[in-house]
Design a protein around this motif. Structure first.
Motif, mmCIF file in Angstrom:
data_model
loop_
_atom_site.group_PDB
_atom_site.id
_atom_site.type_symbol
_atom_site.label_atom_id
_atom_site.label_comp_id
_atom_site.label_asym_id
_atom_site.label_seq_id
_atom_site.Cartn_x
_atom_site.Cartn_y
_atom_site.Cartn_z
ATOM 1 N N ASP A 52 7.060 -12.563 2.467
ATOM 2 C CA ASP A 52 6.680 -11.163 2.681
ATOM 3 C C ASP A 52 7.893 -10.271 2.924
ATOM 4 O OD1 ASP A 52 3.952 -11.868 2.435
ATOM 5 O OD2 ASP A 52 3.852 -12.375 4.559
ATOM 6 N N SER A 53 9.039 -10.643 2.350
ATOM 7 C CA SER A 53 10.285 -9.905 2.593
ATOM 8 C C SER A 53 10.349 -8.561 1.882
ATOM 9 C CB SER A 53 11.476 -10.767 2.156
ATOM 10 O OG SER A 53 11.381 -11.082 0.769
ATOM 11 N N ALA A 54 9.459 -8.323 0.911
ATOM 12 C CA ALA A 54 9.447 -7.048 0.183
ATOM 13 C C ALA A 54 8.072 -6.391 0.298
ATOM 14 C CB ALA A 54 9.819 -7.272 -1.271
ATOM 15 N N ASN A 55 7.456 -6.534 1.449
ATOM 16 C CA ASN A 55 6.100 -6.025 1.657
ATOM 17 C C ASN A 55 6.131 -4.564 2.083
ATOM 18 O OD1 ASN A 55 3.368 -5.751 2.042
ATOM 19 N ND2 ASN A 55 3.313 -6.870 3.987
ATOM 20 N N SER A 56 6.371 -3.694 1.092
ATOM 21 C CA SER A 56 6.355 -2.256 1.364
ATOM 22 C C SER A 56 5.888 -1.524 0.116
ATOM 23 C CB SER A 56 7.746 -1.753 1.755
ATOM 24 O OG SER A 56 8.612 -1.743 0.630
ATOM 25 N N ALA A 57 5.327 -0.346 0.317
ATOM 26 C CA ALA A 57 4.849 0.449 -0.813
ATOM 27 C C ALA A 57 5.993 0.785 -1.760
ATOM 28 C CB ALA A 57 4.178 1.718 -0.300
ATOM 29 N N GLN A 58 7.166 1.089 -1.216
ATOM 30 C CA GLN A 58 8.293 1.465 -2.071
ATOM 31 C C GLN A 58 8.781 0.278 -2.889
ATOM 32 O OE1 GLN A 58 9.266 4.510 -2.656
ATOM 33 N NE2 GLN A 58 10.742 3.761 -4.184
ATOM 34 N N ALA A 59 8.830 -0.896 -2.278
ATOM 35 C CA ALA A 59 9.260 -2.089 -3.021
ATOM 36 C C ALA A 59 8.297 -2.379 -4.170
ATOM 37 C CB ALA A 59 9.352 -3.285 -2.086
ATOM 38 N N ARG A 60 6.997 -2.249 -3.903
ATOM 39 C CA ARG A 60 6.020 -2.478 -4.978
ATOM 40 C C ARG A 60 6.137 -1.396 -6.051
ATOM 41 N NH1 ARG A 60 3.332 -4.836 -0.645
ATOM 42 N NH2 ARG A 60 2.599 -2.847 0.191
ATOM 43 N N HIS A 61 6.419 -0.167 -5.638
ATOM 44 C CA HIS A 61 6.594 0.910 -6.618
ATOM 45 C C HIS A 61 7.758 0.605 -7.549
ATOM 46 C CE1 HIS A 61 6.518 4.911 -8.338
ATOM 47 N NE2 HIS A 61 7.811 5.042 -8.064
ATOM 48 N N GLU A 62 8.860 0.126 -6.991
ATOM 49 C CA GLU A 62 10.020 -0.214 -7.826
ATOM 50 C C GLU A 62 9.692 -1.374 -8.759
ATOM 51 O OE1 GLU A 62 12.736 1.583 -8.053
ATOM 52 O OE2 GLU A 62 11.857 2.945 -6.568
ATOM 53 N N GLU A 63 8.927 -2.334 -8.287
ATOM 54 C CA GLU A 63 8.534 -3.442 -9.144
ATOM 55 C C GLU A 63 7.636 -2.960 -10.276
ATOM 56 O OE1 GLU A 63 6.762 -8.017 -8.881
ATOM 57 O OE2 GLU A 63 6.846 -6.780 -7.078
ATOM 58 N N ARG A 64 6.717 -2.061 -9.956
ATOM 59 C CA ARG A 64 5.843 -1.509 -10.996
ATOM 60 C C ARG A 64 6.657 -0.753 -12.046
ATOM 61 N NH1 ARG A 64 2.447 0.041 -6.062
ATOM 62 N NH2 ARG A 64 0.879 -1.619 -5.957
ATOM 63 N N LYS A 65 7.647 0.024 -11.613
ATOM 64 C CA LYS A 65 8.489 0.753 -12.564
ATOM 65 C C LYS A 65 9.181 -0.212 -13.522
ATOM 66 C CE LYS A 65 11.240 3.963 -11.064
ATOM 67 N NZ LYS A 65 12.230 4.660 -10.180
ATOM 68 N N ALA A 66 9.718 -1.289 -12.974
ATOM 69 C CA ALA A 66 10.406 -2.270 -13.813
ATOM 70 C C ALA A 66 9.446 -2.933 -14.799
ATOM 71 C CB ALA A 66 11.076 -3.319 -12.941
ATOM 72 N N LEU A 67 8.242 -3.245 -14.332
ATOM 73 C CA LEU A 67 7.255 -3.871 -15.208
ATOM 74 C C LEU A 67 6.795 -2.926 -16.308
ATOM 75 C CD1 LEU A 67 5.136 -5.837 -12.595
ATOM 76 C CD2 LEU A 67 6.434 -6.839 -14.487
ATOM 77 N N MET A 68 6.629 -1.649 -15.985
ATOM 78 C CA MET A 68 6.207 -0.695 -17.007
ATOM 79 C C MET A 68 7.302 -0.475 -18.041
ATOM 80 S SD MET A 68 3.146 -0.306 -16.259
ATOM 81 C CE MET A 68 3.175 -1.907 -15.450
ATOM 82 N N ALA A 69 8.564 -0.481 -17.603
ATOM 83 C CA ALA A 69 9.665 -0.396 -18.561
ATOM 84 C C ALA A 69 9.656 -1.599 -19.495
ATOM 85 C CB ALA A 69 10.991 -0.298 -17.813
ATOM 86 N N GLN A 70 9.328 -2.755 -18.944
ATOM 87 C CA GLN A 70 9.263 -3.964 -19.759
ATOM 88 C C GLN A 70 8.112 -3.887 -20.753
ATOM 89 O OE1 GLN A 70 11.574 -6.580 -19.696
ATOM 90 N NE2 GLN A 70 10.514 -6.899 -21.644
ATOM 91 N N ARG A 71 6.986 -3.315 -20.338
ATOM 92 C CA ARG A 71 5.854 -3.161 -21.263
ATOM 93 C C ARG A 71 6.258 -2.301 -22.459
ATOM 94 N NH1 ARG A 71 0.347 -4.174 -19.440
ATOM 95 N NH2 ARG A 71 -0.269 -2.684 -21.041
ATOM 96 N N THR A 72 6.987 -1.221 -22.202
ATOM 97 C CA THR A 72 7.441 -0.362 -23.295
ATOM 98 C C THR A 72 8.362 -1.125 -24.227
ATOM 99 O OG1 THR A 72 7.278 1.592 -21.880
ATOM 100 C CG2 THR A 72 8.632 1.783 -23.854
ATOM 101 N N ALA A 73 9.289 -1.885 -23.645
ATOM 102 C CA ALA A 73 10.218 -2.673 -24.455
ATOM 103 C C ALA A 73 9.469 -3.725 -25.269
ATOM 104 C CB ALA A 73 11.258 -3.326 -23.548
ATOM 105 N N ASP A 74 8.484 -4.369 -24.651
ATOM 106 C CA ASP A 74 7.705 -5.379 -25.364
ATOM 107 C C ASP A 74 6.942 -4.768 -26.527
ATOM 108 O OD1 ASP A 74 8.546 -7.431 -23.709
ATOM 109 O OD2 ASP A 74 6.744 -7.447 -22.475
ATOM 110 N N PHE A 75 6.371 -3.591 -26.313
ATOM 111 C CA PHE A 75 5.601 -2.932 -27.372
ATOM 112 C C PHE A 75 6.506 -2.588 -28.551
ATOM 113 C CE2 PHE A 75 3.264 0.504 -29.444
ATOM 114 C CZ PHE A 75 1.995 -0.035 -29.502
ATOM 115 N N LYS A 76 7.697 -2.093 -28.250
ATOM 116 C CA LYS A 76 8.654 -1.793 -29.314
ATOM 117 C C LYS A 76 9.037 -3.065 -30.065
ATOM 118 C CE LYS A 76 10.789 2.275 -27.161
ATOM 119 N NZ LYS A 76 12.042 2.815 -26.546
#
Length: 323
Positions: A163-187
Motif C-alpha cells: 500500500d505504498s502508493a495508496n493515494s488519489a494522486q498516485a492512482r491518477h498518475e498511473e491512469r495517465k500512464a495507462l491511457m497514454a499506453q492505450r493510445t500508443a497501442d491503438f496506433k
C-alpha cells in the motif's frame, strides 16, 4: 511431440486435454486430472488456476496432479487470453472475465457424468486467489474454496506493494500512464503491430533485486518452472492489461461468502498481508487461515525445496466440505 510440463504425472493419475467456453464466448483450455480408480459417478471435483502470469503446465497442474492422487477429479485451466486458451488480444486480464473463467470451469465440471455437481470446489493460486474469492462470492455452486499464496490484484494495482502508493494522486498518475499506453497501442494496431508487453520476470536479475523478485526468477526463469507459454517466463502481460483492476475491488463482497474457505500462505512470503487481510473479511465458522512456517511466496507454487504445500491438509478440507 511431447508436451512440456514442469512436473511428472503421478502413476495413479490420468490427464486429458479439454476445452470449454465461458459466458463471453472465449474458449478455455484445460487439463483434466482423474484418479485411475475414480468411480463412474458421484466424484468430487476441483477447478484450479494461477499463478498470475502462469499456465496450467506449471503450478496449477502441479496442484491438480497431487489432489487427483488424493481422490479428486481436478481441472487445471488456462485463463482467458493466456496459454492455450482463446481471446484476443493476447496477454490481457480482467477481474470480470477471469472471475467468469472460474465459473465457466464450474459449468464444465457440473455437466460431467462422473462428477457430483453438489461436490465442486475451486482453488486459486497467487493472483487467481483473489479471483477465486470473487467467484465464491457470486457462484453458490462452489462449495469450498482454497486460496494459496494469494495476491489481491485489484489492491496491489491500485495501491502498490504494501500500500505504498495508496493515494488519489498516485492512482491518477498511473491512469495517465495507462491511457497514454492505450493510445500508443491503438496506433500500433493501425500499422499492423500489437499491444506492447510489460516484460516478464527480470532477466538478468539486477544486483539490488528484492528477495521476492529473486524467488520469482528461480521459479519462472529456470528449469524448475520455466514454460514457453508462461507470461512471466517470457514477455509478460500487455502493459495496459491492468487498467480495469485499478477501479475494481475484487474482495468487495468477500464477507458474504457462505461456503467454506481455506486461506493458505507462507510465513515468509512478501505477499502474506493479502491473505491475512482477506481472511479478516471472511465470516462464519467454516473459514480457516493456514500460515506455513518458513515458506516463501513461490514455495507454494511447487513446494520449493521443502515440500511446503500441505496437500493432505488441502485434501482433508475439500473432503470435509465436498460431501
Amino acid at each position: 511431440m511431447n508436451e512440456h510440463y514442469t512436473f511428472e504425472l503421478l502413476p495413479e493419475v490420468s490427464r486429458n486435454k479439454v476445452t470449454f467456453k465461458n459466458h463471453f464466448g472465449i474458449e478455455l483450455a484445460g487439463d483434466l486430472y482423474i484418479p485411475k480408480n475414480a468411480a463412474e459417478k458421484g466424484n468430487p471435483a476441483i477447478a484450479i488456476s494461477g499463478p498470475f502470469g502462469a499456465v496450467k503446465e506449471q503450478s496449477s497442474g502441479f496442484y491438480a496432479n497431487q489432489l487427483a492422487h488424493r481422490g479428486f477429479i481436478v481441472l487445471a485451466f488456462d485463463p482467458s487470453y493466456c496459454g492455450e486458451s482463446g481471446g484476443q488480444p493476447r496477454y490481457m486480464n480482467s477481474p470480470d472475465i477471469n472471475t467468469e473463467d472460474f465459473m465457466a470451469a464450474v459449468d464444465f465440471l457440473s455437466t460431467r457424468e462422473n462428477i457430483d455437481r453438489e461436490k465442486i470446489g475451486i482453488l486459486g493460486i497467487c493472483g487467481w486467489g483473489g479471483m477465486a474469492l470473487n467467484a465464491a462470492a457470486i457462484d453458490t455452486r462452489i462449495k469450498a474454496t482454497v486460496t494459496s499464496t494469494m495476491y489481491d490484484m485489484s489492491r496491489v494495482t491500485a495501491n502498490g506493494y504494501f500500500d505504498s502508493a495508496n493515494s488519489a494522486q498516485a492512482r491518477h498518475e498511473e491512469r495517465k500512464a495507462l491511457m497514454a499506453q492505450r493510445t500508443a497501442d491503438f496506433k500500433a494496431l493501425l500499422s499492423g503491430g500489437t499491444y506492447a508487453l510489460a516484460g516478464g520476470v527480470a532477466d538478468p536479475l539486477p544486483d539490488d533485486a528484492p528477495y521476492f523478485v529473486k524467488d520469482y526468477y528461480d521459479y519462472y526463469k529456470t528449469p524448475r518452472g520455466y514454460h514457453e507459454r508462461s507470461l512471466n517466463s517470457n514477455g509478460g502481460w500487455a502493459i495496459s492489461a491492468c487498467t480495469s483492476l485499478l477501479n475494481t475491488k475484487l474482495l468487495a463482497y468477500a464477507d458474504e461468502i457462505q461456503s467454506a474457505v481455506l486461506v493458505m500462505h507462507g510465513e515468509k512470503a512478501h505477499s502474506r498481508y493479502f491473505s491475512e487481510d482477506a481472511f479478516k473479511r471472511l465470516t462464519g465458522c467454516n473459514k480457516e487461515l493456514v500460515i506455513i512456517p518458513g515458506a516463501s511466496h513461490t514455495d507454494l507454487y511447487d513446494g520449493g525445496k521443502n515440500n511446503a504445500i500441505p496437500f493432505d491438509k488441502l485434501a482433508d478440507f475439500f473432503a470435509k466440505y465436498l460431501k
